[in-house]
Design a protein around this motif. Structure first.
Motif, PDB file in Angstrom:
ATOM      1  N   VAL A 186       0.712  -1.292   0.254  1.00 57.32           N
ATOM      2  CA  VAL A 186      -0.093  -0.296   0.242  1.00 57.32           C
ATOM      3  C   VAL A 186       0.828   0.858  -0.071  1.00 57.32           C
ATOM      4  O   VAL A 186       1.712   1.135   0.608  1.00 57.32           O
ATOM      5  N   PRO A 187       0.684   2.370  -1.027  1.00 61.99           N
ATOM      6  CA  PRO A 187       1.213   3.398  -0.785  1.00 61.99           C
ATOM      7  C   PRO A 187       1.874   4.407   0.443  1.00 61.99           C
ATOM      8  O   PRO A 187       2.982   4.503   0.397  1.00 61.99           O
ATOM      9  N   GLN A 188       0.572   4.167   1.094  1.00 65.58           N
ATOM     10  CA  GLN A 188       0.560   5.591   2.135  1.00 65.58           C
ATOM     11  C   GLN A 188      -0.316   4.407   2.997  1.00 65.58           C
ATOM     12  O   GLN A 188      -1.069   4.403   3.413  1.00 65.58           O
ATOM     13  N   LEU A 189       0.786   4.498   4.436  1.00 60.95           N
ATOM     14  CA  LEU A 189      -0.161   4.204   5.616  1.00 60.95           C
ATOM     15  C   LEU A 189      -0.223   4.669   6.594  1.00 60.95           C
ATOM     16  O   LEU A 189       0.894   6.017   6.907  1.00 60.95           O
ATOM     17  N   LEU A 190      -1.046   4.653   6.992  1.00 57.38           N
ATOM     18  CA  LEU A 190      -1.283   6.165   8.604  1.00 57.38           C
ATOM     19  C   LEU A 190      -1.929   5.961   9.474  1.00 57.38           C
ATOM     20  O   LEU A 190      -2.540   4.425   9.129  1.00 57.38           O
ATOM     21  N   LEU A 191      -1.482   6.117  10.790  1.00 60.12           N
ATOM     22  CA  LEU A 191      -2.085   5.244  11.631  1.00 60.12           C
ATOM     23  C   LEU A 191      -2.975   7.117  12.231  1.00 60.12           C
ATOM     24  O   LEU A 191      -2.154   7.533  12.328  1.00 60.12           O
ATOM     25  N   VAL A 192      -4.104   6.286  13.322  1.00 58.12           N
ATOM     26  CA  VAL A 192      -4.902   6.997  14.141  1.00 58.12           C
ATOM     27  C   VAL A 192      -5.003   6.762  15.596  1.00 58.12           C
ATOM     28  O   VAL A 192      -5.896   5.812  15.328  1.00 58.12           O
ATOM     29  N   VAL A 193      -4.479   7.290  15.932  1.00 54.69           N
ATOM     30  CA  VAL A 193      -4.854   6.516  17.782  1.00 54.69           C
ATOM     31  C   VAL A 193      -6.347   8.046  18.102  1.00 54.69           C
ATOM     32  O   VAL A 193      -6.155   9.133  17.995  1.00 54.69           O
ATOM     33  N   ASN A 194      -7.611   7.042  18.453  1.00 51.83           N
ATOM     34  CA  ASN A 194      -8.709   7.427  18.643  1.00 51.83           C
ATOM     35  C   ASN A 194      -9.043   7.054  20.120  1.00 51.83           C
ATOM     36  O   ASN A 194      -9.068   6.492  20.785  1.00 51.83           O
ATOM     37  N   LYS A 195     -10.213   7.887  20.800  1.00 50.90           N
ATOM     38  CA  LYS A 195     -10.458   7.459  21.942  1.00 50.90           C
ATOM     39  C   LYS A 195      -9.552   7.993  23.016  1.00 50.90           C
ATOM     40  O   LYS A 195      -9.510   7.073  24.328  1.00 50.90           O
ATOM     41  N   VAL A 196      -8.501   8.936  22.725  1.00 49.78           N
ATOM     42  CA  VAL A 196      -7.661   9.395  23.577  1.00 49.78           C
ATOM     43  C   VAL A 196      -8.659  10.138  25.136  1.00 49.78           C
ATOM     44  O   VAL A 196      -8.441  10.788  24.317  1.00 49.78           O
ATOM     45  N   LEU A 197      -8.190  10.294  26.004  1.00 49.35           N
ATOM     46  CA  LEU A 197      -8.539  11.011  27.121  1.00 49.35           C
ATOM     47  C   LEU A 197      -7.462  12.067  27.343  1.00 49.35           C
ATOM     48  O   LEU A 197      -6.641  11.960  26.931  1.00 49.35           O
ATOM     49  N   GLU A 198      -8.767  12.452  27.572  1.00 54.28           N
ATOM     50  CA  GLU A 198      -8.079  14.367  27.052  1.00 54.28           C
ATOM     51  C   GLU A 198      -6.512  15.080  28.340  1.00 54.28           C
ATOM     52  O   GLU A 198      -5.602  15.244  28.040  1.00 54.28           O
ATOM     53  N   SER A 199      -6.846  13.736  29.300  1.00 53.64           N
ATOM     54  CA  SER A 199      -5.870  13.611  30.309  1.00 53.64           C
ATOM     55  C   SER A 199      -4.056  13.163  30.097  1.00 53.64           C
ATOM     56  O   SER A 199      -2.909  13.320  30.292  1.00 53.64           O
ATOM     57  N   PHE A 200      -4.347  12.337  28.477  1.00 49.27           N
ATOM     58  CA  PHE A 200      -3.136  11.494  28.067  1.00 49.27           C
ATOM     59  C   PHE A 200      -2.258  13.279  28.127  1.00 49.27           C
ATOM     60  O   PHE A 200      -2.635  13.864  26.947  1.00 49.27           O
ATOM     61  N   ASP A 201      -0.549  12.736  27.943  1.00 52.62           N
ATOM     62  CA  ASP A 201      -0.013  13.393  26.621  1.00 52.62           C
ATOM     63  C   ASP A 201       0.248  13.003  25.694  1.00 52.62           C
ATOM     64  O   ASP A 201       0.395  12.154  24.759  1.00 52.62           O
ATOM     65  N   PHE A 202      -0.736  13.917  24.183  1.00 50.33           N
ATOM     66  CA  PHE A 202      -0.827  13.163  23.142  1.00 50.33           C
ATOM     67  C   PHE A 202       0.343  12.960  22.164  1.00 50.33           C
ATOM     68  O   PHE A 202       0.863  12.170  21.578  1.00 50.33           O
ATOM     69  N   ARG A 203       1.210  14.602  22.407  1.00 48.27           N
ATOM     70  CA  ARG A 203       1.951  13.582  22.339  1.00 48.27           C
ATOM     71  C   ARG A 203       3.185  12.965  22.189  1.00 48.27           C
ATOM     72  O   ARG A 203       3.497  11.557  21.486  1.00 48.27           O
ATOM     73  N   GLU A 204       3.579  12.812  23.493  1.00 49.82           N
ATOM     74  CA  GLU A 204       4.126  11.074  24.371  1.00 49.82           C
ATOM     75  C   GLU A 204       3.595   9.811  23.412  1.00 49.82           C
ATOM     76  O   GLU A 204       4.260   9.278  23.372  1.00 49.82           O
ATOM     77  N   LEU A 205       2.751  10.256  23.341  1.00 50.82           N
ATOM     78  CA  LEU A 205       1.468   8.607  23.403  1.00 50.82           C
ATOM     79  C   LEU A 205       1.814   9.036  22.179  1.00 50.82           C
ATOM     80  O   LEU A 205       1.883   7.464  21.073  1.00 50.82           O
ATOM     81  N   SER A 206       1.386   9.645  20.960  1.00 46.32           N
ATOM     82  CA  SER A 206       2.034   9.903  19.281  1.00 46.32           C
ATOM     83  C   SER A 206       3.511   9.216  18.973  1.00 46.32           C
ATOM     84  O   SER A 206       3.663   8.153  17.757  1.00 46.32           O
ATOM     85  N   GLN A 207       4.793   9.459  19.042  1.00 42.56           N
ATOM     86  CA  GLN A 207       5.629   9.456  19.950  1.00 42.56           C
ATOM     87  C   GLN A 207       5.982   8.064  20.027  1.00 42.56           C
ATOM     88  O   GLN A 207       6.119   6.872  19.156  1.00 42.56           O
ATOM     89  N   ARG A 208       4.739   7.437  21.469  1.00 38.68           N
ATOM     90  CA  ARG A 208       5.795   5.876  21.390  1.00 38.68           C
ATOM     91  C   ARG A 208       4.608   5.328  20.609  1.00 38.68           C
ATOM     92  O   ARG A 208       5.222   4.689  19.993  1.00 38.68           O
ATOM     93  N   VAL A 209       3.385   5.337  19.812  1.00 42.01           N
ATOM     94  CA  VAL A 209       3.225   4.517  18.768  1.00 42.01           C
ATOM     95  C   VAL A 209       3.982   4.371  17.566  1.00 42.01           C
ATOM     96  O   VAL A 209       3.880   3.629  17.013  1.00 42.01           O
ATOM     97  N   PHE A 210       4.010   5.561  17.126  1.00 48.23           N
ATOM     98  CA  PHE A 210       5.782   5.866  16.004  1.00 48.23           C
ATOM     99  C   PHE A 210       6.766   4.708  15.958  1.00 48.23           C
ATOM    100  O   PHE A 210       6.911   4.177  15.674  1.00 48.23           O
ATOM    101  N   ALA A 211       7.170   4.837  17.792  1.00 50.21           N
ATOM    102  CA  ALA A 211       7.648   4.409  18.111  1.00 50.21           C
ATOM    103  C   ALA A 211       7.575   2.317  17.358  1.00 50.21           C
ATOM    104  O   ALA A 211       8.430   1.575  17.529  1.00 50.21           O
ATOM    105  N   SER A 212       6.738   2.178  17.458  1.00 50.78           N
ATOM    106  CA  SER A 212       6.233   1.062  18.105  1.00 50.78           C
ATOM    107  C   SER A 212       6.053   0.262  16.651  1.00 50.78           C
ATOM    108  O   SER A 212       6.665  -0.893  16.502  1.00 50.78           O
ATOM    109  N   TYR A 213       5.160   0.940  16.106  1.00 49.99           N
ATOM    110  CA  TYR A 213       5.300   0.355  14.951  1.00 49.99           C
ATOM    111  C   TYR A 213       5.642   1.771  12.999  1.00 49.99           C
ATOM    112  O   TYR A 213       6.029   0.672  12.271  1.00 49.99           O
ATOM    113  N   ARG A 214       7.082   2.372  13.360  1.00 49.60           N
ATOM    114  CA  ARG A 214       7.588   3.010  12.444  1.00 49.60           C
ATOM    115  C   ARG A 214       6.396   3.312  11.477  1.00 49.60           C
ATOM    116  O   ARG A 214       7.321   2.319  10.783  1.00 49.60           O
TER     117      ARG A 214
END
Length: 257
Positions: A186-214
């Motif tokens: 597939v030419p383009q793969l994108l991840l979307v993390v959904n239904k995240v509690l507003e108390s989470f650190d969104f940037r840290e979560l995004s970085q962690r997910v990227f690190a897991s899946y590249r």
């Protein structure tokens, strides 16, 4: 040429249909002609977000797959369903949203599950729809998990958008789907993390997910009181354009365009 985007999740309940509908709304607000196909035949529901009465439908995707009609005959112009918080239509000239719904009749759902259908007909239908409606984008709302229909949708996609929640089961299932998508090139793969509690650190979560899946994380979308209140009765992108969820939708569209 039409760009085909599939939205998928390994498990149900991730908000896949809601995301697909809001992406369609966002694209139409940018002046694009957009088609949406609800291929979640076992549990269809995206029609509610566009305020479509399922009992008033002449044809559905099921009818096309059974050879009762052409695929364009199943497409409903739901542009009028993209309204703001006071019910005004807000799609500019040139923008359109067409929806191909699946049947919610229990007998028809049971029949298609029992008798199955030719997946090649679905493939033909996607391409005919793009051509006959002169679409800029075709969004495919897939059935969760992995089956023959899902593999077809992934294989023909220009962009595959995978939804996951901050949940260990979603993390593991997403890894399986990503592996399949990479094998299908597939030419383009994108991840979307959904239904995240507003108390989470969104940037840290995004970085962690990227690190897991590249794999690029197009957006981290919040779960908030406003979203719960709206539920499936409307499109957040249209009703609350300044909301963090709507800003996330715009970020995803930027990544796609």
């Amino acid at each position: 040429m039409t760009k085909i985007i599939s939205t998928h999740s390994y498990r149900g309940g991730t908000g896949k249909s809601n995301l697909t509908a809001n992406l369609a709304a966002g694209l139409s607000l940018r002046g694009h002609r957009v088609g949406v196909v609800d291929t979640d035949i076992q549990s269809p529901g995206i029609h509610t977000l566009f305020k479509v009465d399922p009992h008033a439908l002449r044809f559905t995707l099921n009818d096309y797959l059974w050879g009762k009609c052409g695929v364009a005959e199943t497409a409903l112009d739901v542009t009028a369903g993209v309204v703001d918080g006071i019910g005004r239509e807000i799609v500019p000239d040139g923008g359109k949203v067409y929806l191909v719904p699946s049947s919610i009749k229990t007998g028809e759902i049971a029949r298609i599950l029992k008798e199955k259908y030719d997946v090649e007909d679905l493939n033909t239908g996607f391409h005919d729809l793009c051509s006959e409606l002169e679409l800029d984008y075709l969004l495919i709302d897939t059935h969760p998990g992995v089956n023959e229909e899902t593999l077809l949708s992934i294989a023909i996609s220009d962009t595959l958008m995978l939804l996951l929640r901050p949940d260990i089961q979603d993390y593991q299932g997403t890894a399986v789907t990503l592996e399949l998508a990479r094998k299908l090139e597939v030419p383009q793969l994108l991840l979307v993390v959904n239904k995240v509690l507003e108390s989470f650190d969104f940037r840290e979560l995004s970085q962690r997910v990227f690190a897991s899946y590249r794999t690029p994380v197009a957006a981290v979308l919040p779960l908030s009181t406003e979203l719960v209140q709206i539920g499936s009765t409307g499109l957040v992108r249209a009703i609350h354009p300044e909301h963090a969820f709507s800003e996330g939708i715009e970020a995803i569209l930027d990544a796609i365009e």
